[in-house]
Design a protein around this motif. Structure first.
Motif, PDB file in Angstrom:
ATOM      1  N   ASN A 152      21.772   1.417   9.623  1.00 24.91           N
ATOM      2  CA  ASN A 152      21.246   2.780   9.393  1.00 24.91           C
ATOM      3  C   ASN A 152      19.933   2.474   9.402  1.00 24.91           C
ATOM      4  N   ALA A 153      19.174   3.775   9.237  1.00 30.01           N
ATOM      5  CA  ALA A 153      17.452   3.515   9.250  1.00 30.01           C
ATOM      6  C   ALA A 153      17.056   4.955   8.638  1.00 30.01           C
ATOM      7  N   VAL A 154      15.653   4.466   8.092  1.00 31.04           N
ATOM      8  CA  VAL A 154      15.062   5.865   7.357  1.00 31.04           C
ATOM      9  C   VAL A 154      13.463   5.646   7.206  1.00 31.04           C
ATOM     10  N   PHE A 155      12.895   6.851   7.338  1.00 36.14           N
ATOM     11  CA  PHE A 155      11.537   6.877   7.024  1.00 36.14           C
ATOM     12  C   PHE A 155      11.342   7.395   5.567  1.00 36.14           C
ATOM     13  N   VAL A 156      10.684   6.551   4.812  1.00 34.98           N
ATOM     14  CA  VAL A 156      10.346   7.017   3.404  1.00 34.98           C
ATOM     15  C   VAL A 156       8.900   6.744   2.837  1.00 34.98           C
ATOM     16  N   GLN A 157       8.637   7.769   2.049  1.00 33.45           N
ATOM     17  CA  GLN A 157       7.150   7.693   1.272  1.00 33.45           C
ATOM     18  C   GLN A 157       7.294   6.773   0.468  1.00 33.45           C
ATOM     19  N   LEU A 158       6.381   5.515   0.099  1.00 35.88           N
ATOM     20  CA  LEU A 158       6.544   4.508  -0.929  1.00 35.88           C
ATOM     21  C   LEU A 158       5.105   4.660  -1.415  1.00 35.88           C
ATOM     22  N   GLN A 159       5.211   4.323  -2.744  1.00 33.81           N
ATOM     23  CA  GLN A 159       4.021   4.050  -3.508  1.00 33.81           C
ATOM     24  C   GLN A 159       3.587   2.495  -3.486  1.00 33.81           C
ATOM     25  N   LYS A 160       2.490   2.087  -3.742  1.00 35.43           N
ATOM     26  CA  LYS A 160       2.053   0.705  -3.893  1.00 35.43           C
ATOM     27  C   LYS A 160       3.078   0.157  -4.918  1.00 35.43           C
ATOM     28  N   GLY A 161       3.838  -0.963  -4.597  1.00 33.42           N
ATOM     29  CA  GLY A 161       4.629  -1.482  -5.627  1.00 33.42           C
ATOM     30  C   GLY A 161       6.099  -1.208  -5.733  1.00 33.42           C
ATOM     31  N   ASP A 162       6.473  -0.091  -4.896  1.00 35.85           N
ATOM     32  CA  ASP A 162       7.819   0.221  -4.897  1.00 35.85           C
ATOM     33  C   ASP A 162       8.627  -0.770  -4.126  1.00 35.85           C
ATOM     34  N   GLN A 163       9.895  -0.887  -4.451  1.00 34.99           N
ATOM     35  CA  GLN A 163      10.646  -2.058  -3.786  1.00 34.99           C
ATOM     36  C   GLN A 163      11.787  -1.516  -3.166  1.00 34.99           C
ATOM     37  N   VAL A 164      11.933  -2.098  -1.832  1.00 33.01           N
ATOM     38  CA  VAL A 164      12.994  -1.800  -0.944  1.00 33.01           C
ATOM     39  C   VAL A 164      13.786  -3.061  -0.705  1.00 33.01           C
ATOM     40  N   PHE A 193      17.490  -7.132   8.675  1.00 32.39           N
ATOM     41  CA  PHE A 193      16.666  -6.280   7.730  1.00 32.39           C
ATOM     42  C   PHE A 193      15.280  -6.128   8.145  1.00 32.39           C
ATOM     43  N   SER A 194      14.732  -4.932   8.539  1.00 27.45           N
ATOM     44  CA  SER A 194      13.459  -4.756   9.106  1.00 27.45           C
ATOM     45  C   SER A 194      12.732  -3.677   8.396  1.00 27.45           C
ATOM     46  N   GLY A 195      11.466  -3.628   8.520  1.00 24.57           N
ATOM     47  CA  GLY A 195      10.664  -2.486   8.235  1.00 24.57           C
ATOM     48  C   GLY A 195       9.231  -2.644   8.525  1.00 24.57           C
ATOM     49  N   PHE A 196       8.572  -1.404   8.427  1.00 22.22           N
ATOM     50  CA  PHE A 196       6.996  -1.515   8.724  1.00 22.22           C
ATOM     51  C   PHE A 196       6.295  -0.135   8.187  1.00 22.22           C
ATOM     52  N   LEU A 197       5.116  -0.373   7.980  1.00 21.16           N
ATOM     53  CA  LEU A 197       4.156   0.788   7.737  1.00 21.16           C
ATOM     54  C   LEU A 197       3.924   1.626   8.825  1.00 21.16           C
ATOM     55  N   VAL A 198       4.272   2.848   8.563  1.00 15.78           N
ATOM     56  CA  VAL A 198       3.941   3.808   9.988  1.00 15.78           C
ATOM     57  C   VAL A 198       2.606   4.384   9.657  1.00 15.78           C
ATOM     58  N   VAL A 199       2.266   4.967   8.539  1.00 11.89           N
ATOM     59  CA  VAL A 199       0.997   5.396   8.112  1.00 11.89           C
ATOM     60  C   VAL A 199       0.630   5.532   6.532  1.00 11.89           C
ATOM     61  N   GLU A 200      -0.612   5.071   6.535  1.00  8.97           N
ATOM     62  CA  GLU A 200      -1.012   5.012   5.109  1.00  8.97           C
ATOM     63  C   GLU A 200      -1.511   6.680   4.652  1.00  8.97           C
ATOM     64  N   VAL A 213       0.852  -1.177  -0.075  1.00 12.84           N
ATOM     65  CA  VAL A 213       0.139   0.144   0.049  1.00 12.84           C
ATOM     66  C   VAL A 213       0.953   1.311  -0.027  1.00 12.84           C
ATOM     67  N   THR A 214       0.202   2.184  -0.370  1.00 11.75           N
ATOM     68  CA  THR A 214       1.191   3.635  -0.669  1.00 11.75           C
ATOM     69  C   THR A 214       1.060   4.159   0.941  1.00 11.75           C
ATOM     70  N   GLY A 215       2.200   4.740   1.398  1.00 13.58           N
ATOM     71  CA  GLY A 215       2.332   5.334   2.738  1.00 13.58           C
ATOM     72  C   GLY A 215       3.754   5.424   3.182  1.00 13.58           C
ATOM     73  N   VAL A 216       4.011   5.948   4.524  1.00  8.20           N
ATOM     74  CA  VAL A 216       5.097   6.294   4.968  1.00  8.20           C
ATOM     75  C   VAL A 216       5.688   4.850   5.842  1.00  8.20           C
ATOM     76  N   TYR A 217       6.944   4.593   5.292  1.00  9.01           N
ATOM     77  CA  TYR A 217       7.437   3.358   5.914  1.00  9.01           C
ATOM     78  C   TYR A 217       8.658   3.587   6.642  1.00  9.01           C
ATOM     79  N   TYR A 218       9.114   2.672   7.667  1.00  9.22           N
ATOM     80  CA  TYR A 218      10.555   2.828   8.574  1.00  9.22           C
ATOM     81  C   TYR A 218      11.265   1.533   8.102  1.00  9.22           C
ATOM     82  N   PHE A 219      12.366   1.770   7.662  1.00  4.51           N
ATOM     83  CA  PHE A 219      13.382   0.674   7.521  1.00  4.51           C
ATOM     84  C   PHE A 219      14.389   0.795   8.359  1.00  4.51           C
TER      85      PHE A 219
END
Length: 182
Positions: A144-156, A175-182, A97-103
């Protein structure tokens, strides 16, 4: 109601006025209550998307690399993979889904080779972590770590850069990540 007020006794007139005012207030409260109930139902019905993963290189204690070219690290030991957006066969997270993710990524490495990792979004480097080859310490840790805006289908994914290495097992180099907010 005005004629009734003109013909009523003074105490009764005052009570009828108060009753009319209370009736109006009650209608206003009922309207607000219905609006609140509708909002609560909308919130309950809204589907909350949960996306999170955490994985380690996996296997028995071993060196990963060095390789002659940049290589996507594959984290085979999956600890958590809610919504299965992380693929342990490819090492790639695909945003459902589109949203802000943390990796975040971390590594453990030895002194014999340099370490150079980069976290990518599609073909763009987001953050990186490096360590130089040295004779003076036996092991290195970083990440390292980052918050990033992703669109549905983006790959990390995490790239191990050419001629670099990390050390892996079920506990280190993650390697870890999660959706913060849609």
């Amino acid at each position: 109601m005005e004629k009734e007020l003109e013909q009523c006794e003074p105490d009764m007139c005052e009570m009828l006025k108060e009753f009319g005012a209370m009736t109006e207030k009650l209608r206003a409260v009922e309207t607000r209550l219905k609006k609140s109930e509708t909002q609560i139902l909308e919130l309950k019905n809204k589907e909350i998307t949960k996306v999170m993963f955490s994985a380690a290189i996996g296997g028995v204690n071993r060196d990963i690399g060095p390789f002659n070219t940049d290589t996507i690290l594959i984290y085979r030991s999956v600890i958590t993979n809610i919504d299965t957006a992380y693929n342990p066969a490819t090492g790639i997270f695909t945003a459902p889904v589109t949203g802000v993710y943390y990796f975040t990524f971390s590594y453990h490495a030895g002194k014999n080779y340099p370490v150079s990792l980069a976290l990518y979004k599609n073909d763009q480097v987001l953050v990186a972590s490096h360590d130089h080859k040295t004779q003076y310490d036996g092991a290195d840790n970083g990440g390292n770590a980052v918050f990033v805006q992703l669109q549905k289908g983006d790959q990390v994914f995490v790239h191990l850069r050419a001629n670099a290495h990390v050390w892996g097992n079920n506990d280190v180099t993650t390697f870890s990540g999660f959706l913060v907010v849609e």
